[in-house]
Design a protein around this motif. Structure first.
Motif, PDB file in Angstrom:
ATOM      1  N   TYR A  55     -32.306 -33.298   7.550  1.00 12.75           N
ATOM      2  CA  TYR A  55     -31.992 -33.894   6.258  1.00 12.75           C
ATOM      3  C   TYR A  55     -32.943 -35.039   5.951  1.00 12.75           C
ATOM      4  O   TYR A  55     -33.133 -35.941   6.767  1.00 12.75           O
ATOM      5  N   ASP A  56     -33.516 -35.027   4.759  1.00 16.39           N
ATOM      6  CA  ASP A  56     -34.387 -36.087   4.262  1.00 16.39           C
ATOM      7  C   ASP A  56     -33.573 -36.928   3.288  1.00 16.39           C
ATOM      8  O   ASP A  56     -33.334 -36.516   2.144  1.00 16.39           O
ATOM      9  N   GLN A  57     -33.112 -38.102   3.730  1.00 16.04           N
ATOM     10  CA  GLN A  57     -32.243 -38.935   2.897  1.00 16.04           C
ATOM     11  C   GLN A  57     -32.929 -39.392   1.621  1.00 16.04           C
ATOM     12  O   GLN A  57     -32.288 -39.486   0.579  1.00 16.04           O
ATOM     13  N   ALA A  58     -34.207 -39.676   1.673  1.00 13.58           N
ATOM     14  CA  ALA A  58     -34.920 -40.159   0.490  1.00 13.58           C
ATOM     15  C   ALA A  58     -34.893 -39.128  -0.637  1.00 13.58           C
ATOM     16  O   ALA A  58     -34.753 -39.486  -1.806  1.00 13.58           O
ATOM     17  N   ARG A  59     -35.016 -37.863  -0.303  1.00  7.13           N
ATOM     18  CA  ARG A  59     -35.002 -36.806  -1.317  1.00  7.13           C
ATOM     19  C   ARG A  59     -33.623 -36.197  -1.506  1.00  7.13           C
ATOM     20  O   ARG A  59     -33.399 -35.422  -2.443  1.00  7.13           O
ATOM     21  N   GLY A  60     -32.707 -36.462  -0.599  1.00  6.64           N
ATOM     22  CA  GLY A  60     -31.383 -35.853  -0.675  1.00  6.64           C
ATOM     23  C   GLY A  60     -31.437 -34.358  -0.452  1.00  6.64           C
ATOM     24  O   GLY A  60     -30.667 -33.607  -1.037  1.00  6.64           O
ATOM     25  N   ALA A  61     -32.351 -33.923   0.419  1.00  6.58           N
ATOM     26  CA  ALA A  61     -32.555 -32.490   0.649  1.00  6.58           C
ATOM     27  C   ALA A  61     -32.455 -32.180   2.132  1.00  6.58           C
ATOM     28  O   ALA A  61     -32.928 -32.942   2.971  1.00  6.58           O
ATOM     29  N   GLY A  62     -31.836 -31.036   2.435  1.00  7.28           N
ATOM     30  CA  GLY A  62     -31.752 -30.616   3.821  1.00  7.28           C
ATOM     31  C   GLY A  62     -30.850 -29.416   3.994  1.00  7.28           C
ATOM     32  O   GLY A  62     -30.327 -28.858   3.023  1.00  7.28           O
ATOM     33  N   THR A  88     -27.701 -25.263   2.259  1.00  9.40           N
ATOM     34  CA  THR A  88     -28.866 -26.083   1.935  1.00  9.40           C
ATOM     35  C   THR A  88     -28.572 -26.847   0.655  1.00  9.40           C
ATOM     36  O   THR A  88     -27.888 -26.339  -0.235  1.00  9.40           O
ATOM     37  N   THR A  89     -29.093 -28.070   0.557  1.00 10.60           N
ATOM     38  CA  THR A  89     -29.012 -28.829  -0.680  1.00 10.60           C
ATOM     39  C   THR A  89     -30.398 -29.380  -0.993  1.00 10.60           C
ATOM     40  O   THR A  89     -31.172 -29.680  -0.081  1.00 10.60           O
ATOM     41  N   GLU A  90     -30.680 -29.469  -2.276  1.00  4.72           N
ATOM     42  CA  GLU A  90     -31.941 -30.072  -2.718  1.00  4.72           C
ATOM     43  C   GLU A  90     -31.631 -31.163  -3.729  1.00  4.72           C
ATOM     44  O   GLU A  90     -32.191 -31.213  -4.809  1.00  4.72           O
ATOM     45  N   GLY A  91     -30.697 -32.031  -3.360  1.00  4.88           N
ATOM     46  CA  GLY A  91     -30.330 -33.145  -4.209  1.00  4.88           C
ATOM     47  C   GLY A  91     -29.076 -32.927  -5.037  1.00  4.88           C
ATOM     48  O   GLY A  91     -28.591 -33.827  -5.688  1.00  4.88           O
ATOM     49  N   GLY A  93     -25.648 -29.748  -5.380  1.00  9.82           N
ATOM     50  CA  GLY A  93     -25.179 -28.382  -5.206  1.00  9.82           C
ATOM     51  C   GLY A  93     -25.545 -27.810  -3.848  1.00  9.82           C
ATOM     52  O   GLY A  93     -26.237 -28.439  -3.051  1.00  9.82           O
ATOM     53  N   ARG A  94     -25.049 -26.608  -3.604  1.00 12.04           N
ATOM     54  CA  ARG A  94     -25.253 -25.917  -2.325  1.00 12.04           C
ATOM     55  C   ARG A  94     -25.890 -24.561  -2.602  1.00 12.04           C
ATOM     56  O   ARG A  94     -25.487 -23.859  -3.522  1.00 12.04           O
ATOM     57  N   THR A  95     -26.872 -24.190  -1.788  1.00 11.96           N
ATOM     58  CA  THR A  95     -27.499 -22.878  -1.880  1.00 11.96           C
ATOM     59  C   THR A  95     -27.613 -22.289  -0.479  1.00 11.96           C
ATOM     60  O   THR A  95     -27.349 -22.971   0.511  1.00 11.96           O
ATOM     61  N   HIS A  96     -28.017 -21.054  -0.414  1.00 12.42           N
ATOM     62  CA  HIS A  96     -28.246 -20.370   0.860  1.00 12.42           C
ATOM     63  C   HIS A  96     -27.056 -20.529   1.807  1.00 12.42           C
ATOM     64  O   HIS A  96     -27.220 -20.797   2.998  1.00 12.42           O
ATOM     65  N   LEU A 119     -16.993 -22.848   1.514  1.00 13.98           N
ATOM     66  CA  LEU A 119     -16.659 -24.256   1.328  1.00 13.98           C
ATOM     67  C   LEU A 119     -17.175 -24.710  -0.024  1.00 13.98           C
ATOM     68  O   LEU A 119     -18.215 -24.225  -0.481  1.00 13.98           O
ATOM     69  N   ALA A 120     -16.490 -25.649  -0.635  1.00 15.09           N
ATOM     70  CA  ALA A 120     -16.950 -26.249  -1.880  1.00 15.09           C
ATOM     71  C   ALA A 120     -16.502 -27.703  -1.916  1.00 15.09           C
ATOM     72  O   ALA A 120     -15.429 -28.035  -1.421  1.00 15.09           O
ATOM     73  N   VAL A 121     -17.340 -28.549  -2.481  1.00 17.42           N
ATOM     74  CA  VAL A 121     -16.992 -29.950  -2.690  1.00 17.42           C
ATOM     75  C   VAL A 121     -16.920 -30.163  -4.197  1.00 17.42           C
ATOM     76  O   VAL A 121     -17.900 -29.945  -4.912  1.00 17.42           O
ATOM     77  N   GLU A 122     -15.748 -30.548  -4.669  1.00 14.34           N
ATOM     78  CA  GLU A 122     -15.546 -30.743  -6.099  1.00 14.34           C
ATOM     79  C   GLU A 122     -16.107 -32.086  -6.545  1.00 14.34           C
ATOM     80  O   GLU A 122     -16.386 -32.961  -5.719  1.00 14.34           O
ATOM     81  N   ASP A 123     -16.260 -32.264  -7.847  1.00 12.71           N
ATOM     82  CA  ASP A 123     -16.813 -33.500  -8.399  1.00 12.71           C
ATOM     83  C   ASP A 123     -16.029 -34.734  -7.975  1.00 12.71           C
ATOM     84  O   ASP A 123     -16.596 -35.815  -7.827  1.00 12.71           O
ATOM     85  N   ASP A 124     -14.700 -34.586  -7.766  1.00 15.99           N
ATOM     86  CA  ASP A 124     -13.879 -35.732  -7.361  1.00 15.99           C
ATOM     87  C   ASP A 124     -13.914 -35.977  -5.854  1.00 15.99           C
ATOM     88  O   ASP A 124     -13.234 -36.862  -5.342  1.00 15.99           O
TER      89      ASP A 124
END
Length: 136
Positions: A55-62, A88-91, A93-96, A119-124
């Motif tokens: 995970y790259d915290q600066a980009r919010g991707a991993g 996977t996330t790229e800042g 949402g979730r993919t792959h 799994l899903a994480v809701e906006d709240d």
């Protein structure tokens, strides 16, 4: 069958990682942690999770990979089993995404469990989990 529930992360404890050979250093550092989760709803109980991520915290991707050992019940059928998931996330949402019950890992009323889920994480911030599974 499908069952759903929510979960909370009770603890997230980073684990020291010192393999030989050493993990190659990249722009997305690799880490390992142990998590304890509590589940409520059609999925009820607890799990211990071995969690690893790059995970790259600066980009919010991993990407993460998690192996969970679950102790509880799915729609009242009690026992234990393992499941694995990754995403996977790229800042945002979730993919792959990948989610699978480990074949042959079920005990008691969950013996013979097989299937998948998600799994899903809701906006709240609510964390949801679901299993699409068969028994026997």
């Amino acid at each position: 069958m499908r069952t759903e529930g929510t979960f909370t992360v009770e603890s997230f404890t980073p684990a020291e990682l010192s393999p030989a050979p050493e993990v190659v250093v990249t722009s997305a550092p690799v880490g390992v942690a142990v998590m304890l989760k509590q589940y409520t709803g059609g999925v009820s109980g607890r799990s211990t999770t071995i969690f690893t991520a790059a995970y790259d915290q600066a980009r919010g991707a991993g990407t993460y990979v998690a192996m969970e050992s679950f102790d509880g019940a799915l729609d009242g059928a009690a026992g234990t089993f393992n499941f694995v998931h990754s995403a996977t996330t790229e800042g945002g949402g979730r993919t792959h995404e990948h989610f699978a019950v480990v074949p042959g890992s079920g005990t008691a009323e969950l013996a013979g469990i097989r299937g998948g889920g998600g799994l899903a994480v809701e906006d709240d911030g609510t964390h949801r989990v679901w299993f699409d599974y068969q028994l026997g």
